[in-house]
Write a protein that holds these residues in place. Sequence first.
Motif, mmCIF file in Angstrom:
data_model
loop_
_atom_site.group_PDB
_atom_site.id
_atom_site.type_symbol
_atom_site.label_atom_id
_atom_site.label_comp_id
_atom_site.label_asym_id
_atom_site.label_seq_id
_atom_site.Cartn_x
_atom_site.Cartn_y
_atom_site.Cartn_z
ATOM 1 N N ALA A 342 0.827 -1.208 0.000
ATOM 2 C CA ALA A 342 0.000 0.000 0.000
ATOM 3 C C ALA A 342 0.866 1.265 0.000
ATOM 4 C CB ALA A 342 -0.926 -0.005 1.224
ATOM 5 N N ASP A 343 1.951 1.237 0.804
ATOM 6 C CA ASP A 343 2.832 2.406 0.834
ATOM 7 C C ASP A 343 3.490 2.629 -0.515
ATOM 8 O OD1 ASP A 343 3.983 1.776 4.240
ATOM 9 O OD2 ASP A 343 2.183 2.784 3.468
ATOM 10 N N ALA A 344 3.901 1.538 -1.198
ATOM 11 C CA ALA A 344 4.549 1.672 -2.499
ATOM 12 C C ALA A 344 3.585 2.256 -3.534
ATOM 13 C CB ALA A 344 5.070 0.314 -2.960
ATOM 14 N N ILE A 345 2.348 1.752 -3.544
ATOM 15 C CA ILE A 345 1.354 2.262 -4.511
ATOM 16 C C ILE A 345 1.071 3.740 -4.246
ATOM 17 C CG2 ILE A 345 -1.034 2.051 -5.274
ATOM 18 C CD1 ILE A 345 -0.804 -0.970 -4.685
ATOM 19 N N PHE A 346 0.935 4.075 -2.962
ATOM 20 C CA PHE A 346 0.663 5.478 -2.617
ATOM 21 C C PHE A 346 1.820 6.389 -3.038
ATOM 22 C CE2 PHE A 346 -1.153 8.962 -0.371
ATOM 23 C CZ PHE A 346 -0.102 9.641 0.203
ATOM 24 N N ALA A 347 3.075 5.923 -2.784
ATOM 25 C CA ALA A 347 4.238 6.746 -3.143
ATOM 26 C C ALA A 347 4.330 6.946 -4.655
ATOM 27 C CB ALA A 347 5.512 6.094 -2.612
ATOM 28 N N LYS A 348 4.071 5.876 -5.429
ATOM 29 C CA LYS A 348 4.125 5.982 -6.885
ATOM 30 C C LYS A 348 3.093 6.973 -7.404
ATOM 31 C CE LYS A 348 3.760 3.241 -11.106
ATOM 32 N NZ LYS A 348 3.520 1.890 -11.669
ATOM 33 N N LEU A 349 1.829 6.813 -6.913
ATOM 34 C CA LEU A 349 0.767 7.704 -7.390
ATOM 35 C C LEU A 349 1.026 9.146 -6.948
ATOM 36 C CD1 LEU A 349 -2.363 5.459 -6.674
ATOM 37 C CD2 LEU A 349 -1.243 5.886 -8.872
ATOM 38 N N ASP A 350 1.579 9.293 -5.725
ATOM 39 C CA ASP A 350 1.875 10.646 -5.244
ATOM 40 C C ASP A 350 2.962 11.303 -6.093
ATOM 41 O OD1 ASP A 350 3.681 12.292 -2.932
ATOM 42 O OD2 ASP A 350 1.553 12.718 -3.039
ATOM 43 N N ALA A 351 4.028 10.523 -6.453
ATOM 44 C CA ALA A 351 5.112 11.073 -7.278
ATOM 45 C C ALA A 351 4.604 11.458 -8.668
ATOM 46 C CB ALA A 351 6.243 10.062 -7.381
ATOM 47 N N GLU A 352 3.731 10.573 -9.265
ATOM 48 C CA GLU A 352 3.197 10.891 -10.596
ATOM 49 C C GLU A 352 2.334 12.156 -10.540
ATOM 50 O OE1 GLU A 352 2.961 6.292 -12.302
ATOM 51 O OE2 GLU A 352 1.143 7.395 -11.796
ATOM 52 N N ALA A 353 1.533 12.275 -9.498
ATOM 53 C CA ALA A 353 0.673 13.451 -9.377
ATOM 54 C C ALA A 353 1.503 14.725 -9.208
ATOM 55 C CB ALA A 353 -0.281 13.284 -8.190
ATOM 56 N N ARG A 354 2.563 14.612 -8.366
ATOM 57 C CA ARG A 354 3.421 15.791 -8.176
ATOM 58 C C ARG A 354 4.111 16.181 -9.483
ATOM 59 N NH1 ARG A 354 4.572 17.053 -2.802
ATOM 60 N NH2 ARG A 354 3.712 15.585 -1.282
ATOM 61 N N SER A 356 3.104 15.572 -12.618
ATOM 62 C CA SER A 356 2.124 16.175 -13.539
ATOM 63 C C SER A 356 1.796 17.608 -13.117
ATOM 64 C CB SER A 356 0.861 15.320 -13.571
ATOM 65 O OG SER A 356 1.155 14.003 -14.016
ATOM 66 N N LEU A 357 1.627 17.796 -11.799
ATOM 67 C CA LEU A 357 1.317 19.137 -11.297
ATOM 68 C C LEU A 357 2.456 20.107 -11.601
ATOM 69 C CD1 LEU A 357 -0.477 21.071 -9.692
ATOM 70 C CD2 LEU A 357 0.609 20.233 -7.584
ATOM 71 N N GLU A 358 3.708 19.643 -11.444
ATOM 72 C CA GLU A 358 4.860 20.521 -11.700
ATOM 73 C C GLU A 358 4.940 20.897 -13.182
ATOM 74 O OE1 GLU A 358 8.151 22.767 -10.611
ATOM 75 O OE2 GLU A 358 6.634 21.732 -9.390
ATOM 76 N N ILE A 359 4.730 19.893 -14.073
ATOM 77 C CA ILE A 359 4.777 20.173 -15.515
ATOM 78 C C ILE A 359 3.698 21.172 -15.912
ATOM 79 C CG2 ILE A 359 4.465 19.128 -17.790
ATOM 80 C CD1 ILE A 359 5.725 16.590 -16.650
ATOM 81 N N LEU A 360 2.458 20.916 -15.436
ATOM 82 C CA LEU A 360 1.352 21.821 -15.787
ATOM 83 C C LEU A 360 1.603 23.217 -15.211
ATOM 84 C CD1 LEU A 360 -1.681 19.411 -15.219
ATOM 85 C CD2 LEU A 360 -0.719 20.154 -17.400
ATOM 86 N N SER A 361 2.194 23.281 -13.991
ATOM 87 C CA SER A 361 2.470 24.595 -13.390
ATOM 88 C C SER A 361 3.496 25.358 -14.214
ATOM 89 C CB SER A 361 2.969 24.406 -11.951
ATOM 90 O OG SER A 361 1.986 23.772 -11.163
ATOM 91 N N LYS A 362 4.563 24.647 -14.648
ATOM 92 C CA LYS A 362 5.580 25.310 -15.457
ATOM 93 C C LYS A 362 5.018 25.766 -16.805
ATOM 94 C CE LYS A 362 8.950 24.869 -12.545
ATOM 95 N NZ LYS A 362 9.549 26.043 -11.912
#
Length: 476
Positions: A342-354, A356-362
């Motif tokens: 569960a921690d691994a899945i959460f970390a992966k999804l959190d990293a992907e979301a961050r 995507s958010l960084e790319i869209l922000s830039k």
Amino acid sequence: MPVLFQIGDFIGLLVTIVIIVFSILVFIVSRIKKCPSDKILVIYGKVGNNTDGSSKSATCIHGGAKFIYPFIQAYQFLDLTPLSISVDLTNALSRQNIRIDVPSRFTVGISTEEGVMQNAAERLLGLQMTDIQDLAKDIIFGQLRLVIATMDIEEINTDRDKFLEAVSSNVESELKKIGLRLINVNVTDINDESGYIQALGKEAAAKAINDAKKTVAEKNRDGSIGEANALRDQRISVAESSATAIEGENRSLGEISMSNASRREIEAESLRRATAAEKIAAAKALEDSYQAEQNAELARAAREKATLEADVIVKSEIDKQRRVIEAEAVAEEIRRQAKGEADAIFAKLDAEARGSLEILSKQAEGFRQIVESANNDAESAIKLLIADKLETLVKIQVDAIKNLKFDKITVWDSGSKDGTTSTANFASSLFKSIPPMKELFEMAGMELPKYLGETIKGAVDAKPEDASNDKPNPDK
């Protein structure tokens, strides 16, 4: 549109200035030469003046770095690697007019002293190591012969330090004149044709043998005298020791008799006490053994009872505890694995979301800055983005016809009835095959600058009559 072209011109100018400054820096850095520790950097050309006002021939640097001015200065390196020179001097005439052979080996190298380095730059720059070695060898030969001519064979053969000091002084003073220094001198052997040195050796050997024999005889004499004196002293000491020993022996015998009597009384009393103590201890030991046997029987009975209870009760209790521990371990392992996944899945999804958010922000920040640079005009900003890709679009147009090769074109132009020529029709058809730049700009929502896309009215409004007045030129 003029604002965009002004920005482009400014960027081009800025890039040109950066390239020029970078080129100057690269050129300056390339002219800075570092001197290794095993070499001397010699800079020649226009290098300044001496203290007396005359022009310097070169500047020598050992270690560090120096800027070499272009066009007026150049540089070379002098190698400081030592040179080992074998000097087999033969038939050298000594002060006694006796010819001797002095095989030796000299080690020399370029000096790093201030004035001597200048001599090396003026006389050795550009020479190969073999040439320098031959030059030094000639100087060493001459100075070695000169030193031998001022000394006797006895001095050369016996006082090697004086000979080597004289050789080093003379040779080094001459080597400094060409920029070299003497590192080491090693004379292997000295021989002469007349056998004088060999005779001196035999004389020294005979003298040493005679001195040794004399010394041995004197030592033997001293040994005999010492041995006799030692025997006399031994006999006197033995007699005195014997008398003293007899007197002490008699005194000791009386004291021994008195001591023996006292010892016998003490032994009798000790024997009595020991016998009584042994009997008391034996009785006590027998009593203790009976009590110990009784306690042992009671303990054995209790142990057998406890063994029977442990075989049944303890075994069942151990099995029960083992099953509980195994069940808890399995549950803990399942819980740990589930938590890790569960921690691994959460970390992966959190990293992907961050990400995507960084790319869209830039991207949003970049679009916002482009709109601000276009005076908050969204349409102008879109045109600016399309203009950024204009070079790629033009490249595609050029690639469409760049592989067309015309080695030679021959046109037979005989004119036409409507006033147009075959040459004009051929050129018109060729340019129609290229996508018009004006239409390309209009599709992108922009307007081509007038000096590139303005239609020449004279060419469009020209009448056929005007064209018919031009006579065909068969030379074109």
